[in-house]
Design an enzyme around this catalytic site. Structure first.
Site, mmCIF file in Angstrom:
data_model
loop_
_atom_site.group_PDB
_atom_site.id
_atom_site.type_symbol
_atom_site.label_atom_id
_atom_site.label_comp_id
_atom_site.label_asym_id
_atom_site.label_seq_id
_atom_site.Cartn_x
_atom_site.Cartn_y
_atom_site.Cartn_z
ATOM 1 N N SER A 675 -47.564 5.022 -45.156
ATOM 2 C CA SER A 675 -48.559 6.067 -45.413
ATOM 3 C C SER A 675 -49.241 5.782 -46.751
ATOM 4 O O SER A 675 -49.817 4.719 -46.926
ATOM 5 C CB SER A 675 -47.910 7.454 -45.372
ATOM 6 O OG SER A 675 -48.889 8.464 -45.365
ATOM 7 N N ASP A 752 -51.974 7.814 -34.131
ATOM 8 C CA ASP A 752 -51.811 8.487 -35.425
ATOM 9 C C ASP A 752 -52.969 9.470 -35.641
ATOM 10 O O ASP A 752 -54.111 9.063 -35.846
ATOM 11 C CB ASP A 752 -51.787 7.438 -36.539
ATOM 12 C CG ASP A 752 -51.271 7.978 -37.854
ATOM 13 O OD1 ASP A 752 -51.433 9.190 -38.095
ATOM 14 O OD2 ASP A 752 -50.719 7.189 -38.641
ATOM 15 N N HIS A 785 -48.077 9.350 -36.716
ATOM 16 C CA HIS A 785 -47.839 8.840 -38.065
ATOM 17 C C HIS A 785 -46.364 8.525 -38.323
ATOM 18 O O HIS A 785 -46.037 7.687 -39.163
ATOM 19 C CB HIS A 785 -48.345 9.864 -39.081
ATOM 20 C CG HIS A 785 -48.561 9.308 -40.455
ATOM 21 N ND1 HIS A 785 -49.314 8.185 -40.700
ATOM 22 C CD2 HIS A 785 -48.111 9.718 -41.670
ATOM 23 C CE1 HIS A 785 -49.325 7.932 -41.994
ATOM 24 N NE2 HIS A 785 -48.597 8.837 -42.599
#
Length: 810
Positions: A675, A752, A785
Site C-alpha cells: 500500500s 482493488d 487491497h
C-alpha cells in the site's frame, strides 16, 4: 570463483615442477586433464546445478539459507506453517460493556458475554448477577432457519436487535436481514437487505437504512412507523456513507446519531451525483462467465468533484426533518457529536484539511453557528472521532455542557477541555513533548477524572493515565510506567471498572480493575492504581508453547541516521546471529511510512517478520522516518505537499547506516512495502538508484497521487491544481533510476477498490517505454487491497519469501 581459480593454478604448477622426464610429462598431462575436469568442467555443470551450496556450507563466511528448521538446541524455527495455524496468536477478549440508560453512579460493570452459545449480561462487580438475553446461535422464523451474525441489546436490556444473512460490502459496511426480539412478543422481522439499524436511547425506536433511505421502526407497534427520507438512490446516501466517506472520513458504516434522550436523529445526507465513476472488471467471479463483470464505483480522485454532505436533523416527536445550513458550506463533514439533549457539534474542513471549523447546531431552532475556526499552520488537520461530551453537573462544578477534544499544544497533540459547548478557548489538560493517542477514553462523572492513553514515556509505548478537570496538567499514572509497555483500555458505563489489556512487548494479558476500590493490589502487575478483580486472559498456554520455538530476538531502538534525523526503529536478528561475521547478513527492510502512521510500537507479535528473519537468515529492520506519527507536528508535517521525498531519504539513510556494519552484506539489502509502503518502496528505489537498496518488493502501491482518492491525498498534497509540481515529483516516474537496483518485484490485485490496479499498470507502461526488464510481476485476479481472493493471501506471502530467497542467493 577467485578462490577456485587460485587453487587450479597452484595445483597444476606444483605438479609440473615435480615431473621433468617423459613419463612425468605424460603423468603431468593426465593430471592436468583430470584437474581440468574437476575444476573447470564441474563448475559449469554440477556446480551450476546447485552444488555450490555445498561449497558455501563449508565456508562460514559465505551467506547461505538455513539448512534446518531447528536450532542447535532443538527449538523450532518460525515458519509460515506454524504462523498460519495460529500458534503464536494470543487470546485477547473484547469485553462488550453494557451502557444502560440508568445513572452512571450505579455502575455495576455490566457486560455481555457469549459463553456456551448464550448471550448473557454479567457483572464484574457482582458475581451472582446474571441476565440471559438469548440462547443459541440460530432461530426459526416462519419456517426458515436463521443464523445470528450479530446481536445488540436495547439500552434497557429488554429487547434485542439481531442481524442475519450478512453480506460484506466495502471495508466497514455490509448488508443483512434485521430482526427484533422481545421475550413477550417474540421475534419480528424489520427488513431484508438493510445497510444498518440502530437503537434509539429510548429502547423503543430503531432507525434503519434501506436503499439509502432512512426509516423508523417502532417496537411498540411492531412495524415501520415513518419513512424519514424519500430521496435515497445510487447517488444520494442518507444515514450511511458513500465509499470515500466510509473509507477515509467516518471509518465506519454509519452517519447517523441519536440524541441522548432519543428525541432527535442527526444524519448526513451525502450526494455524490457529480463524483466521477471508476470501473473495476472482475474476471473469475463465476466460472461460467465468458465476459468480465464490470462494477462501477463513485470514486473521487485528486482534484475531481467530491461528494456533497449536509447535516439533517429528524424530530422524532414531530416526525419532521430539517436540513441544517452551515455557514460557508464546508466541503468535508468529519464528525458529529451530541453535546446535550438538543445541541449537536459538527466538525468540518476544507478539502485540503487546512482549516478546521466547528459548528454548534440547535436541534430545536435548527440554527447553527461557528464556535471555532482554527488553521493547521503548515500541517494538516487529521480526521478524528474522539470528541467526548462532558454533561453539566452543578454539584461537581460543571456549570455548563462541555466537551473534551484533542488539539496541538506547542506542536504536540494534547487533551483539552471546553467547559462550554459554545466556547472557543480550550483548557489544556495535558502538555509536553508527547502525545495523546486517539483522544479521551472515559470520564468519571462523579470525580471529574478523565482517563486517556498517551506516549508520555516514549513514542513507542502506550500507558494509561488520568487527569482531573479541576487540576489540569497534574497527570496520574494508572499503569506501571517503570516497565516498557503498550496498553489499551475500555471502561464500564460509569468509568469505575476498566479492562486493561497489556499488548506487549512480552506476552499479553488482560485484567479487570476496580479504580475505586479501597483495597489496592498488593502485588502489582500492569496497573499501579486500583484493585484487580480478576484476569480475563493470561495466555499461559501461549507462554508454554513459545518455549518450543526459537523466536528471533527483537530490539526497539532509536537510530541517529547519517542525515542527522533521529528515528524509531525495530531490529530483528536471525537465529544464531554472530556479530563477528564479515559481509555476511542480508538486511530486509519493511516499510509503511504513511503520514501520521506508526509501525514501530512495542507490542507483542510473531509475524511474517520473524518468519523472514528465520527463513532468510536475515536482519529485519523497520524505520519510522519523517512523516510518521507520535513524534510531534514538526516531524510529521515536513512531508506536506511532497510525499515520498523525506520518507525515502530516511529509508536510504538507514540503509547506508546498516551497509556500513561489518557483518552486513551491502549487496543484499532489500525493501518491502504494501500500500503506502509499496509506494515508498518504489520511491526509495527511484531516489536511491541502486546505491544501497539492491532489491525491492512493492505490493498494491500508489504510483501517482492523481490516481488516489481526494480526501486522503489532498490532506497531505493539496489539490493537483494547487500543487502540480508536487504531484509530478511525488509520482513514481524515474523508472530508469529504479532499474539501477539489481531486481524488483511488483504485485497487485485487479479487484482493488482502494488503490486501483491502474497504479501498477501505469508503472508497467513506463517500464516498457524505458526498456526496463529487471523486474518480476504477479497479478492476483479479482483480489482487493488485502489480496485474499481464491487463496491469494497464501500465495502473496509465499511469493515474497521465495523471491527474496532467490535474489539473496544470486
Amino acid at each position: 570463483m577467485e578462490d577456485i581459480e587460485k587453487s587450479n593454478h597452484y595445483l597444476i604448477e606444483s605438479s609440473a615442477r615435480k615431473n621433468r622426464n617423459g613419463k612425468g610429462r605424460i603423468r603431468t598431462a593426465l593430471l592436468r586433464y583430470a584437474l581440468l575436469l574437476v575444476f573447470v568442467v564441474l563448475p559449469v555443470t554440477t556446480f551450476g546445478l546447485g552444488f555450490h551450496i555445498n561449497y558455501k556450507a563449508s565456508n562460514p563466511d559465505v551467506y547461505r539459507l538455513p539448512k534446518s528448521q531447528f536450532t542447535k538446541d532443538g527449538k523450532i524455527k518460525v515458519s509460515f506453517d506454524n504462523l498460519r495455524n495460529g500458534t503464536f496468536v494470543p487470546e485477547l477478549k473484547a469485553l462488550q460493556w453494557i451502557h444502560t440508560t440508568g445513572s452512571t453512579e450505579d455502575d455495576k460493570g455490566l457486560f455481555l458475554t457469549t459463553e456456551n452459545d448464550n448471550y448473557e449480561v454479567r457483572s464484574v462487580f457482582d458475581e451472582d448477577y446474571s441476565k440471559i438475553l438469548w440462547e443459541g446461535k440460530s432461530f426459526q422464523y416462519k419456517g426458515a432457519n436463521h443464523s445470528v451474525d450479530s446481536l445488540v441489546a436495547s439500552p434497557n436490556l429488554e429487547q434485542l436487535l439481531i442481524r442475519t444473512s450478512t453480506v460484506h460490502n466495502w471495508r466497514h459496511s455490509s448488508f443483512g436481514s434485521y430482526f427484533v426480539y422481545n421475550n413477550v412478543t417474540g421475534i419480528d422481522r424489520i427488513g431484508d437487505n438493510l445497510a444498518l439499524a440502530e437503537w434509539s436511547p429510548n429502547s423503543v425506536d430503531i432507525a434503519y437504512v434501506k436503499d439509502n433511505d432512512l426509516y423508523l421502526y417502532s417496537t411498540e407497534e411492531s412495524k415501520t412507523v415513518s419513512r424519514i427520507t424519500h430521496d435515497g438512490s445510487t447517488q444520494v446516501f442518507n444515514g450511511k456513507p458513500d465509499w470515500v466517506y466510509e473509507e477515509e472520513i467516518m471509518e465506519t458504516d454509519r452517519t447517523l446519531w441519536w440524541s441522548p434522550q432519543g428525541d432527535y436523529l442527526a444524519f448526513f445526507k451525502i450526494n455524490e451525483t457529480f463524483v466521477n465513476e471508476f470501473v473495476i472488471p472482475y474476471y473469475v467471479q463465476n466460472p461460467e462467465d465468458v465476459y468480465s463483470e464490470l462494477r462501477s464505483i463513485k470514486y473521487p480522485k485528486s482534484g475531481t468533484p467530491n461528494p456533497v454532505a449536509d447535516v439533517v436533523i429528524y424530530d422524532a416527536k414531530k416526525d419532521k426533518t430539517s436540513p441544517i445550513g452551515l455557514e460557508g458550506s464546508p466541503e468535508l463533514l468529519t464528525e458529529a457529536k451530541w453535546v446535550g439533549d438538543d445541541q449537536l457539534l459538527v466538525k468540518s474542513s476544507d478539502r485540503s484539511s487546512d482549516v478546521l471549523k466547528v459548528y454548534l447546531v440547535n436541534a430545536v431552532t435548527q440554527n447553527s453557528k461557528i464556535v471555532r475556526e482554527d488553521s493547521s499552520n503548515g500541517g494538516w488537520w487529521e480526521i478524528t472521532h474522539n470528541t467526548l461530551h462532558i454533561p453539566r453537573d452543578d454539584s461537581n462544578g460543571r456549570n455548563s455542557d462541555g466537551y473534551l477534544d484533542v488539539l496541538p499544544i506547542d506542536g504536540f497533540n494534547h487533551l483539552v477541555y471546553f467547559d462550554s459547548v459554545g466556547s472557543s478557548s480550550p483548557i489544556a489538560l495535558t502538555r509536553g513533548e508527547w502525545e495523546i493517542e486517539d483522544g479521551p477514553f472515559a470520564f468519571d462523572h462523579e470525580t471529574n477524572d478523565v482517563y486517556f492513553i498517551a506516549t508520555k514515556e516514549s513514542s513507542t509505548q502506550r500507558h494509561l493515565y488520568s487527569v482531573n478537570l479541576k487540576q489540569p496538567e497534574e497527570i496520574v499514572e494508572i499503569t506501571d510506567t517503570s516497565e516498557n509497555a503498550v496498553y489499551t483500555a475500555s471502561f464500564s458505563s460509569g468509568s469505575r471498572f476498566v479492562l486493561i489489556s497489556y499488548r506487549g512487548p512480552s506476552i499479553p494479558f488482560q485484567k479487570i480493575v476496580d479504580l475505586k476500590s479501597n483495597q489496592p493490589d498488593a502485588d502489582k502487575k500492569g496497573n499501579i492504581r486500583g484493585k484487580t478483580l480478576f484476569y480475563l486472559t493470561k495466555n499461559e498456554k501461549l507462554s508454554d508453547e513459545l518455549c518450543k520455538y526459537a523466536i528471533p530476538r527483537k530490539q526497539f531502538k532509536e537510530l541517529t541516521l547519517p542525515n542527522g534525523v533521529i528515528v524509531n526503529a525495530l531490529e530483528i536478528l536471525p537465529n544464531g546471529f554472530r556479530a563477528n561475521r564479515k559481509n555476511y547478513y542480508p538486511v530486509f527492510f519493511y516499510a509503511y511510512g504513511g503520514p501520521n502512521s506508526q509501525q514501530v510500537l512495542q507490542t507483542y507479535s510473531v509475524s511474517f517478520l520473524e518468519v523472514f528473519a528465520s527463513q532468510l537468515n536475515a536482519i529485519i529492520v523497520i524505520v519510522d522516518g519523517r512523516g510518521t506519527g507520535f513524534k510531534g507536528k514538526e516531524f510529521r508535517s515536513v512531508v506536506r505537499d511532497k510525499l515520498g521525498d523525506y520518507e525515502a531519504q530516511d529509508q536510504i539513510a538507514a540503509a547506508a547506516l546498516y551497509s556500513s556494519k561489518h557483518y552486513v552484506d551491502a549487496n543484499k539489502i532489500s525493501l518491502f512495502g504494501w500500500s503506502y509502503g509499496g509506494y515508498l518502496t518504489l520511491k526509495t528505489l527511484e531516489k536511491d538508484a541502486g546505491v544501497h537498496f539492491k532489491y525491492g518488493i512493492s505490493v498494491a502501491p500508489v504510483t501517482d497521487w492523481g490516481f488516489y482518492d481526494s480526501v486522503y491525498t489532498e490532506r497531505y498534497m493539496h489539490t493537483p491544481q494547487q500543487n502540480q509540481n508536487g504531484y509530478e515529483q511525488s509520482s513514481v516516474h524515474n523508472v530508469t533510476a529504479i532499474a539501477q537496483a539489481k531486481r524488483f518485484l511488483l504485485m497487485h490485485g485487479t479487484g482493488d477498490d482502494n488503490v486501483h490496479f491502474q497504479n501498477s499498470l501505469k508503472v508497467l507502461d513506463l517500464l516498457n517505454l524505458n526498456s526496463v526488464e529487471n523486474y518480476d510481476v504477479h497479478v492476483f485476479p479479482d483480489s482487493d487491497h488485502g489480496i485474499r481472493y481464491h487463496n491469494a493471501n497464501k500465495i502473496v506471502w509465499d511469493k515474497i519469501l521465495n523471491w527474496t530467497k532467490n535474489v539473496y542467493l544470486n
